[in-house]
Design an enzyme around this catalytic site. Structure first.
Site, PDB file in Angstrom:
ATOM      1  N   GLN A 105       7.653  -8.619 -53.925  1.00 35.12           N
ATOM      2  CA  GLN A 105       7.606  -7.976 -52.382  1.00 35.12           C
ATOM      3  C   GLN A 105       6.182  -8.179 -52.206  1.00 35.12           C
ATOM      4  O   GLN A 105       6.320  -9.325 -51.396  1.00 35.12           O
ATOM      5  CB  GLN A 105       7.026  -6.686 -52.587  1.00 35.12           C
ATOM      6  CG  GLN A 105       8.802  -6.093 -52.607  1.00 35.12           C
ATOM      7  CD  GLN A 105       9.120  -4.152 -52.407  1.00 35.12           C
ATOM      8  OE1 GLN A 105       8.150  -3.232 -51.736  1.00 35.12           O
ATOM      9  NE2 GLN A 105      10.161  -3.163 -53.197  1.00 35.12           N
ATOM     10  N   CYS A 106       5.164  -7.873 -52.124  1.00 33.73           N
ATOM     11  CA  CYS A 106       4.147  -8.091 -51.835  1.00 33.73           C
ATOM     12  C   CYS A 106       3.518  -8.955 -52.740  1.00 33.73           C
ATOM     13  O   CYS A 106       2.499 -10.010 -52.097  1.00 33.73           O
ATOM     14  CB  CYS A 106       2.656  -7.131 -52.053  1.00 33.73           C
ATOM     15  SG  CYS A 106       1.962  -6.942 -54.032  1.00 33.73           S
ATOM     16  N   ASP A 336      -3.035   3.462 -82.826  1.00 34.96           N
ATOM     17  CA  ASP A 336      -1.749   3.888 -83.990  1.00 34.96           C
ATOM     18  C   ASP A 336      -1.635   3.805 -85.164  1.00 34.96           C
ATOM     19  O   ASP A 336      -0.674   4.008 -85.138  1.00 34.96           O
ATOM     20  CB  ASP A 336      -0.725   3.897 -82.221  1.00 34.96           C
ATOM     21  CG  ASP A 336      -0.478   3.881 -81.270  1.00 34.96           C
ATOM     22  OD1 ASP A 336      -0.630   5.165 -81.303  1.00 34.96           O
ATOM     23  OD2 ASP A 336      -0.483   3.790 -80.209  1.00 34.96           O
ATOM     24  N   GLU A1230       8.613   4.374 -45.899  1.00 32.64           N
ATOM     25  CA  GLU A1230       7.821   5.398 -46.635  1.00 32.64           C
ATOM     26  C   GLU A1230       8.996   7.082 -46.795  1.00 32.64           C
ATOM     27  O   GLU A1230       8.115   7.233 -48.022  1.00 32.64           O
ATOM     28  CB  GLU A1230       6.691   6.332 -45.641  1.00 32.64           C
ATOM     29  CG  GLU A1230       5.705   5.509 -45.389  1.00 32.64           C
ATOM     30  CD  GLU A1230       4.532   5.718 -44.464  1.00 32.64           C
ATOM     31  OE1 GLU A1230       3.563   6.401 -44.655  1.00 32.64           O
ATOM     32  OE2 GLU A1230       5.009   6.410 -42.709  1.00 32.64           O
TER      33      GLU A1230
END
Length: 1299
Positions: A105-106, A336, A1230
């Site tokens: 997309q971008c 971890d 949106e």
């Protein structure tokens, strides 16, 4: 050159330079992007290749270029995205498939995604889907929602489905480029010759402040460590690099152990495996997998437990360089591996010039935060991991804010050894990370278990001992005190259950990993049929690929910081306030001005024009004058010849303060002190007082919603070039509002706007965050260019960006609701308090939109509501996708949910009962028809099989004590357009050139939403020419003046109409030519028109809708139309840890007649995932003094590949028409963000099921985001109830509780 060998004699001055700086500045390859600078986002991923002269093997592995030191690269080949394929030559299949699957997309994250998968394919041409998913775990995307990326790369798997939905709607029968491993780039032969013939010698690189020494032998390394005991030994630079880059730590001497072969040796013995401390975590994983496969199952317990943790540590890029020894020596409290190594009886060999010693990795090894028993002159040489013994069980557990690529909140390594042939405990170890300054041993707890049988009574005593033994103060770093303590109990309980199962099983088959269960892949389902008879050339309504997708995938797409450096260019760094509320008594710039490369330091006093910007009628200072009102407020700026020099000098500026009283951080304090930005807003409908009196039930509640960082992948970026004539300034900026930048620069410099042009090629994501603050930053950068008369570039670091630019408004919503016993809501009184921050920005407009959308889909005849923008001493919050709507709808839906819980009814029943059913008036008296809202709702219920699955959920919850499921369906009615009518206008300029090619300019900016692609489709239809003939170069105020912001999901509506107007004008001008030559071609008509002196250039204009809102009369028409949708999500919750997974999501959206279904689907999915982050994951944390803690992907977690719903179905409502927008389409950017709340409410239902098991019923508090901490605590399990409440009255908490 984009696959290049590195010979360090060529870069001897670059001691502190990372690989990305080399590729961008020295080699001019900009495909590797700056996203975070800390290895947390993957945007800078490249492939490294090394030749091993001993094995004659070439190793390929992905790395984060932002962390990889250039000094570590001697003899390596670096492959960037430019090197594997190009639109100018030949695409690589990995580039083609992400583009054709609409996975860009971008586009800012796309090169990193491409290189991660490319590296995987170089090592394994036919990977499994699990390997693809794991490979993408180190890459973040804020736009797509990941689904199309996964779909695109699924085609490389060994077994793929015959139907790949992502390609069905794009390329039809078009074949994909095959992957041919024989055609890949070869490893540079000169590096092979160099590796085999070069005489190995110590390398030394001296920089301005640091010296890098790279020895070749262990003796030499020990000698250097003896001479420089304080010098760190660097291997992967994943720890030291962050300290240098973000904490300003300086080490005069750095010793690299990368070329010392003894640090990489692996020796397998009958009693265990010895692994060199320099081995990368990826190498360790491979060694352990081999051992697990070759050893008897009873000997693999510790090895399998380590594999469990290694699969979750960081991303692939970090694991490829981070080392086992570095992990141990750094001694981070939430490591971890260390708890498992300690519990598994592992040991380390330490060596200095004095000799070797073997030290057990136990409670005595870790002595404090970042401290171990290592002497200053010692190094970790190797780690010994013993095989497990018969009757021994070892497990590892962890909890993190995100399932993958996130530091653990709490982790544990546990081991138990039983007496032979019994369940009596002979030996036990319990180690925790994340609950102290270092790895913690629960010795007293263990003593409660040893010598006793493994049963509930024994463990009950252990729990009580553990509560007393592992404690945290209320102000413990990291916060989450109750949750972290409860996790120690929950993880011990999980171990108890695991061991019980182990004791029951006679044979336990070996497991090489503990990866995710096989689940159906995420997929999309939609129909994009165009009307019969539509021309094949007409692209409107078709799933056209994003016009820049291939440029994204090849790294050719140009972003603001990709423009080449010009001679004399300078770099700007801003100095920000360190106090939340203080008077500036003095700014000392003397030291900064004396530093190398510094050209200028300026303050507000140096601004020749306006010293402030006005947003919503209230002034905001460009640079602070006399007083600061938040941490992060910009005070002054430093200009230097390089970015590192500018950063160092800005840190040297000393701002002296005098603290002021009455700091305000929360909305409660703001309300108490009447600290608001005016005006406040209110709206009322019906007789609320009377309705409350007549209601069967009245309930009061509240919900707190946290803020959300935009986390656009491209940080704020701008380049200002003074043209040297007539005071002209050319501004290149990553902004949604070029005209605002133009005006801001002109006003700041005191020159006419006509002297300033703002240019936007594309934006690497924005989401509302590149409007107001961008204009201020551009003004400051322009002032630097004005004063120096040289080009100036400003690119914020991720931490600066998050500190300065603000976020989504946190909101406190309080409600009182009256309702009848049948579920009808008859009255509601709702109050909204938004934390605006220290300046107004657009907060007043946000609180207005909060009130306008408060009804969502519900026809509540009696309601009143007030909203206020609270002025606090935090960074100003600003526009964010949805502009207040996600907050207001969350409050209302939570209220409806509480009504359902009071009545004991399914929430969807209450929602449906209160929906608008026929043509109605909203609470601001705007008429609309809810037919398509109801259609979305019904279709969503049907598609999701809600009734059947609700029964399945109930059955699952009855059968499971510690896991619960929940399902929720949520509607939305979203108004499209600007309530301020003048913002709905748009203009365009279209040129037709003599060869027939078309250049389109319009006022919208391309930020991933596909506006340029849709505008090309509009122009193609109106001019009746192929898409290939239409080009959009950039958005520029010199081409199209007085633009409005690309926002409010209205960009295509407005600019598409303006382009349509211009194209129709041109088409009409050509009509006489076409009539004269009806059989001619477009090119011939254009050529003839030029000869006949017909203008081939036209402007287009769209006036927009006459939208308004009269707040005095409390009525208006603030929106052109509504976009509707409904979404159903099901989750599975682990009640012991609060972790969840989204099992399935079904979303139905009414977007009219889609101009481009693939782009609209991408917007829907991306918005949903952003909403999922808002409501369940993303937390902004501030210190009690107002300092933002969460300044990067290490602390702030956005959704990753692991968070995509396991089944993700998107449907576009058929037969929908919208006469109010171009081609009957609808805005969609949106609205669907709010539908991420369906996951929140499904979680809330799962929590309610857990609470029911605990004997609790009725409404309960669950604030947003519903993080694992909040979900776990709300479940109220026996383990959370064991934890005593922390003493908070006398102790300041670690973080503020916002809003």
């Amino acid at each position: 050159m984009s696959c290049f060998p590195v010979r360090l004699q060529e870069v001897r001055q670059a001691v502190s330079v990372c690989l990305r700086s080399l590729t961008v500045w020295a080699v001019r390859l900009t495909g590797s992007k700056y996203g975070c600078g800390g290895g947390g986002c993957g945007a800078c991923t490249v492939m490294l290749s090394r030749y091993d002269p001993q094995t004659k093997h070439i190793h390929h592995f992905s790395v984060n270029a932002c962390l990889m030191p250039v000094c570590q690269l001697h003899g390596a080949a670096v492959t960037t995205v430019e090197g594997i394929g190009s639109t100018k030559t030949r695409l690589h299949p990995v580039q083609e498939r992400i583009a054709k699957a609409h996975g860009s997309q971008c586009g800012f994250c796309t090169p990193g995604m491409v290189m991660s998968i490319y590296t995987l394919l170089r090592n394994k041409p036919q990977p499994t889907m699990e390997e693809i998913r794991e490979t993408l775990g180190g890459n973040l995307c804020r736009c797509t929602g990941y689904r199309p990326i996964i779909e695109g790369y699924r085609t490389f798997c060994e077994v793929i489905s015959s139907f790949i939905s992502g390609f069905h709607h794009t390329s039809g029968k078009e074949k994909l480029l095959p992957l041919d491993p024989t055609q890949e780039l070869i490893f540079p032969p000169e590096l092979i010759r160099m590796a085999e013939s070069e005489e190995r010698a110590t390398q030394t690189f001296r920089g301005e402040r640091m010296t890098w020494i790279s020895p070749i032998s262990l003796d030499e390394l020990l000698q250097l460590k003896s001479q420089h005991p304080q010098a760190p030994v660097v291997m992967g630079n994943t720890n030291l690099g962050l300290d240098i880059k973000f904490k300003g730590v300086i080490h005069p001497i750095i010793i690299s152990g990368f070329r010392v072969r003894e640090l990489f040796e692996v020796t397998e013995k009958p009693e265990g495996v010895c692994i060199g401390a320099g081995s990368s975590l990826s190498t360790v994983r491979s060694v352990l997998e081999k051992c697990v496969c070759s050893l008897p199952a009873e000997h693999t317990q510790t090895l399998a437990a380590l594999l469990e943790q290694l699969s979750h540590v960081a991303g692939e890029q970090i694991r490829n360089v981070a080392t086992l020894g570095g992990n141990i020596a750094s001694a981070y409290p939430n490591s971890d591996l260390n708890p498992v190594l300690a519990a598994g009886r592992c040991s380390v060999v330490l060596q200095s010039r004095e000799g070797k010693r073997e030290v057990p990795l136990d409670k005595d090894f870790f002595v404090g935060f970042g401290k171990t028993v290592l002497k200053p002159d010692e190094i970790v040489l190797s780690v010994f991991i013993p095989v497990s013994r018969k009757g021994e069980v070892v497990r590892a557990f962890r909890h993190a804010p995100r399932k993958e690529n996130a530091l653990a909140t709490v982790n544990a390594g546990l081991r138990v050894w039983f007496e032979e042939g019994s369940n009596v405990v002979k030996e036990m170890s319990v180690y925790y990370g994340g609950v102290g300054p270092c790895t913690v041993s629960a010795e007293r707890t263990v003593q409660q278990v040893i010598g006793r049988p493994w049963n509930e009574a024994t463990l009950s005593d252990a729990y009580r001992a553990l509560v007393d033994e592992v404690t945290l103060g209320a102000s413990a770093p990291g916060g989450k005190v109750m949750f972290r303590r409860s996790l120690t109990l929950s993880l011990l309980f999980r171990f108890y259950l695991h061991v019980l199962q182990h004791l029951k099983d006679t044979v336990r088959p070996p497991s090489t990993s503990t990866t995710h269960t096989n689940t159906p892949p995420p997929r999309q389902c939609y129909c994009s049929d165009v009307p019969s008879g539509q021309s094949e050339q007409d692209p409107v309504g078709r799933a056209v690929q994003h016009q820049a997708a291939l440029s994204h995938a090849t790294g050719e797409a140009v972003y603001c910081d990709d423009f080449p450096r010009t001679q004399g260019e300078l770099f700007l760094s801003v100095v920000t306030s360190a106090r939340a509320h203080a008077r500036i008594t003095h700014i000392d710039v003397s030291r900064a001005l004396s530093m190398p490369g510094v050209v200028d330091v300026f303050t507000a006093d140096d601004i020749p024009g306006k010293k402030f910007r006005s947003f919503t009628g209230i002034d905001e200072e460009i640079l602070a004058q006399g007083e600061v009102t938040c941490v992060g407020q910009m005070v002054c700026a430093v200009v230097a010849d390089t970015k590192p020099h500018a950063k160092l000098a800005s840190a040297a500026v000393k701002v002296h303060y005098e603290d002021l009283p009455d700091r305000i951080f929360t909305v409660e304090v703001a309300v108490e002190k009447r600290s608001f930005f005016l005006p406040q807003r209110e709206i009322q409908r019906g007789d609320v007082t009377k309705a409350f009196q007549e209601a069967d039930h009245v309930y009061e509640g509240e919900i707190r919603l946290g803020g959300q960082e935009h986390f656009y992948m491209e940080t704020q970026s701008m380049l200002v070039i003074p043209l040297g004539e007539e005071k002209e300034m050319k501004v290149y900026a990553s902004t949604q509002h070029p005209t605002m930048v133009q005006e801001a620069v002109a006003e700041t410099l005191g020159i006419p706007s006509s002297r300033v042009s703002c240019h936007v090629k594309r934006i690497g994501g924005a989401f509302g965050g590149k409007v107001t603050k961008t204009s201020i930053l551009a003004s400051i950068t322009a002032l630097a260019a004005w004063r120096s008369e040289r080009p100036v570039r400003c690119v914020l670091d991720r931490g600066e960006d998050m500190l300065i630019t603000g976020a989504r408004h946190p909101v406190l919503g309080k409600y009182k609701v009256g309702f009848m016993s049948d579920g009808r809501i008859t009255a509601a009184d709702v109050r909204y308090y938004a934390n605006a921050g220290h300046t107004p920005d657009e907060s007043v407009l946000v609180i207005e939109k909060i009130l306008l959308h408060m009804d969502n889909a519900y026809n509540i005849l009696n309601l009143c509501s007030q909203s206020a923008a609270c002025k606090t001493n935090l960074p100003s919050n600003t526009a964010f996708r949805g502009f207040g709507v996600p907050q207001t709808l969350m409050v209302i839906e939570n209220m409806v949910n509480d009504v359902a819980m009071v009545l004991g009814r399914p929430a969807e029943e209450i929602r449906e009962k209160n929906m608008y059913k026929e043509t109605s008036l909203t609470h601001y008296k705007m008429e609309f028809d809810p037919e398509n809202l109801l259609r979305c709702w019904e279709e969503c219920k049907e598609r999701s099989e809600l009734d059947r699955r609700r029964l399945d959920v109930a059955r699952f919850n009855q059968q499971n004590r510690w896991k619960k499921r929940g399902i929720a369906v949520i509607p939305i009615k979203y108004g499209i357009g600007f309530a301020e009518g003048f913002l709905n206008q748009a203009a365009a300029l279209v040129h037709i050139y003599k060869d027939g090619s078309v250049l389109v300019s319009h006022g919208g900016t391309e930020m991933g939403q596909g506006i340029h692609t849709k505008v090309q489709q509009v122009a193609s239809r109106e001019l009746d020419v192929p898409l290939s003939m239409i080009h959009i170069s950039e958005t520029s105020t010199s081409s199209v003046p007085n633009t409005c912001p690309s926002a409010a999901s209205f960009g295509t509506d407005a600019n598409g109409m303006a382009v349509k107007d211009a194209c129709q004008t041109l088409y009409k001008r050509l009509e006489p030519i076409r009539k004269q030559d009806p059989n001619g071609t477009w090119q011939s008509w254009v050529a003839k028109a030029f000869l006949e002196r017909i203008s081939l250039s036209a402007t287009g204009f769209y006036r927009g809708h006459d939208l308004y809102m009269d707040w005095v009369k409390q009525e208006g028409r603030p929106y052109a139309y509504f976009t509707y949708a409904a979404c159903c999500s099901e989750v599975e919750l682990d009640c012991l840890t609060g972790e969840y997974r989204t099992v399935r999501t079904d979303l139905v959206a009414d977007i009219g007649q889609s101009i481009n279904p693939s782009i609209d689907i991408g917007q829907i999915e991306g918005a949903f995932m952003q909403g999922l982050g808002l409501y369940t994951m993303e937390e902004l944390k501030f210190s009690p003094s107002g300092v933002l803690y969460t300044r990067g992907p290490g602390q702030y977690k956005i959704p990753a590949v692991c968070d995509v719903p396991l089944q993700f179905n998107v449907y576009l409502l058929s037969g929908s028409h919208n006469p109010h927008a171009i081609y009957s389409s609808k805005g969609i950017g949106e609205p669907t963000l709010f539908l991420g709340s369906s996951v929140f409410f499904a979680l809330k239902e799962a929590v309610a099921a857990a609470r029911s098991d605990a004997g609790l019923s009725g409404p309960f508090t669950l604030h947003s985001p519903a993080t694992p901490e909040r979900a776990c605590v709300a479940c109220s399990t026996c383990f959370t109830q064991m934890i005593p409440q922390a003493e908070t009255e006398t102790t300041q908490p670690w973080a503020l509780e916002l809003p």
